[in-house]
Design a protein around this motif. Structure first.
Motif, mmCIF file in Angstrom:
data_model
loop_
_atom_site.group_PDB
_atom_site.id
_atom_site.type_symbol
_atom_site.label_atom_id
_atom_site.label_comp_id
_atom_site.label_asym_id
_atom_site.label_seq_id
_atom_site.Cartn_x
_atom_site.Cartn_y
_atom_site.Cartn_z
ATOM 1 N N SER A 1 -13.656 49.042 -3.073
ATOM 2 C CA SER A 1 -12.518 49.417 -3.918
ATOM 3 C C SER A 1 -12.831 50.707 -4.675
ATOM 4 N N GLY B 1 -13.290 44.008 -5.331
ATOM 5 C CA GLY B 1 -13.654 43.854 -3.935
ATOM 6 C C GLY B 1 -14.538 44.977 -3.434
ATOM 7 N N ARG C 1 -10.590 44.261 -2.152
ATOM 8 C CA ARG C 1 -11.375 44.922 -1.107
ATOM 9 C C ARG C 1 -10.673 46.175 -0.589
ATOM 10 N N ASP C 2 -11.380 47.302 -0.630
ATOM 11 C CA ASP C 2 -10.924 48.597 -0.086
ATOM 12 C C ASP C 2 -9.610 49.089 -0.707
ATOM 13 N N ASP D 1 -6.002 43.786 -0.863
ATOM 14 C CA ASP D 1 -6.898 44.456 0.085
ATOM 15 C C ASP D 1 -6.256 45.670 0.750
#
Length: 466
Positions: A295, A292, A266-267, A238
């Motif tokens: 992303s 995620g 994520r991200d 993440d």
């Protein structure tokens, strides 16, 4: 003599035992070997991903597996990694053996880990390695496609492995450089496993050199003395940022197969840059699973194919989560009787709402006899997205050459300016100065080798008409 085509269970067990690997890793290798047994080598008549690259003609599976014998005293050429300013870490791999690992004290003290993959699998990092090794490549893992036999062979028999771990919130601002040299003919199977934990940042440069074995007589149709069958896995957790740079300058008697796959959580942001210059046959697969929400993946690269070379580049972006972004850009130039294949694929799952994706490929044919097949694909199961793709292949515009020459610029310099300008959009993506310098130097070298009389045929016709 064990070849890529004659692997046995005893060979897998023997190599693992001789290396002192833990039982769980031996079991993983045996499972991969059983998958390998159930598979056939790629066949372009039935395998869509190999349609433009005849495996049986270009890849010699009868070559012996290279050992990690004594490489002391072998003179190694200078590479890009050698010219890095203050690298965070450097790794030297020669013929299947990790010979040297150096991590700068500044980064080691802050938790950066770079070490041989076998050491990591048997030491304190065994849990991380066990969790992620093969997580992006193993057949049936939900990767969106069944991997072919080349990947199973690496899963079972990888030799020179490197492990990179960047702990949470550590931003490694200096590049990590890994050099792979081959000084012996045969089959080499390197492996990379890298993980950037949450909010971490790293740049990893992997450079391939070696080949050109003058004393080795090739007897197969492939006319190669060595095969490099490589797998890289990058886990971007993440909000982490990872840049993977791949440089290939193998000799003209080397076939290079490489899966370079990342999983972006994520991200997380994954940037990938490749320069494909060397090798008789190259099949490069830059792939990112966008796992995620938020992303992003930005793959880009260049290739410059010369007489007799066959380059096959297949980026694959899999949008599996909402609001993810990907932007794919590859440019290539070809001269002589060379062949390039671009097969880009973007997959958008049905729940990946808010996806933004773009895919582009541009190719420049410098001389007659060169050929490029470019096929960008979009596979979309979700309506709420923004997507685009494009492809173009053509020759140098005769009007551009005529325009520059009419203003006093020589034909040689005009060609140089046009080709460099063509690649400039991709070159702007390079963040490591040494990589940018080497890429420019190689492009200029290839321009110098171009047959200017062939390139300028159209321009001469235009001048006569005027």
């Amino acid at each position: 003599m064990t070849t890529l085509d004659t692997i046995t269970e005893d060979v897998v067990l023997g190599r693992s035992s001789d290396a002192g690997e833990p039982a769980w890793l031996t079991d993983r290798r045996l499972a991969a070997y059983k998958t390998w047994l159930d598979q056939d080598w790629p066949n372009r008549k039935v395998d869509e991903y190999w349609r433009n690259t005849p495996f049986d003609r270009l890849i010699d599976v009868t070559l012996p597996l290279a050992d990690d014998g004594d490489s002391a005293g072998v003179e190694l050429p200078e590479g890009v990694v050698d010219r890095l300013d203050n690298p965070a870490a450097t790794v030297t791999v020669v013929d299947g053996a990790v010979l040297d690992v150096r991590v700068a004290d500044t980064w080691a003290d802050r938790g950066l880990v770079v070490e041989p993959l076998r050491d990591a699998a048997a030491g304190p990092w065994a849990g991380v390695v066990s969790e992620h090794l093969g997580s992006l490549t193993t057949t049936g893992n939900g990767s969106g496609r069944d991997e072919d036999r080349t990947i199973s062979a690496n899963d079972a028999m990888w030799d020179a492995g490197v492990f990179v771990f960047v702990p949470a919130e550590l931003e490694v601002t200096d590049p990590i450089g890994i050099q792979h040299y081959i000084t012996r003919p045969g089959v080499h199977q390197p492996r990379l496993l890298a993980k950037t934990d949450h909010h971490a940042k790293a740049t990893i440069l992997v450079e391939h050199l070696g080949g050109d074995f003058p004393d080795v007589e090739t007897t197969s149709r492939a006319k190669t003395a060595a095969v490099v069958n490589e797998v890289m896995e990058v886990i971007a957790k993440d909000s982490s940022q990872v840049e993977l740079i791949s440089l290939n300058e193998h000799g003209d008697d080397v076939a290079y197969l490489s899966l370079q796959k990342a999983g972006a959580h994520r991200d997380a942001t994954v940037r990938h840059y490749s320069a494909t210059i060397g090798g008789a046959t190259v099949r490069l697969r830059p792939e990112v699973d966008l796992l995620g929400p938020g992303s992003a993946a930005f793959p880009s690269g260049i290739w410059f194919a010369d007489e007799g070379q066959h380059f096959d580049v297949q980026p694959y972006m899999r949008h599996l989560a909402p609001r993810a972004t990907s932007d794919v850009l590859y440019k290539g130039a070809l001269q002589g009787k060379s062949r390039a294949v671009f097969r880009g694929n973007v997959y958008v799952a049905k729940n990946a709402v808010g996806t933004v994706t773009n895919e582009n490929n541009r190719n420049l044919i410098l001389t007659p006899g060169a050929r490029c097949d470019s096929t960008p694909f979009l596979e979309i199961e979700c309506a709420d997205i923004t997507a685009g793709h494009g492809s173009a292949t053509g020759q140098i515009d005769a009007r551009h050459l005529f325009y520059l020459q009419a203003r006093g610029i020589s034909r040689e310099q005009a060609l140089r300016l046009i080709v460099l300008g063509f690649f400039n959009q991709v070159l702007d993506h390079i963040t490591v100065d040494a990589v940018a310098e080497r890429t420019l130097a190689v492009i200029e070298r290839e321009i110098d080798l171009a047959d200017l009389d062939q390139v300028a045929v159209a321009a001469n016709s235009l001048e006569l008409e005027d």
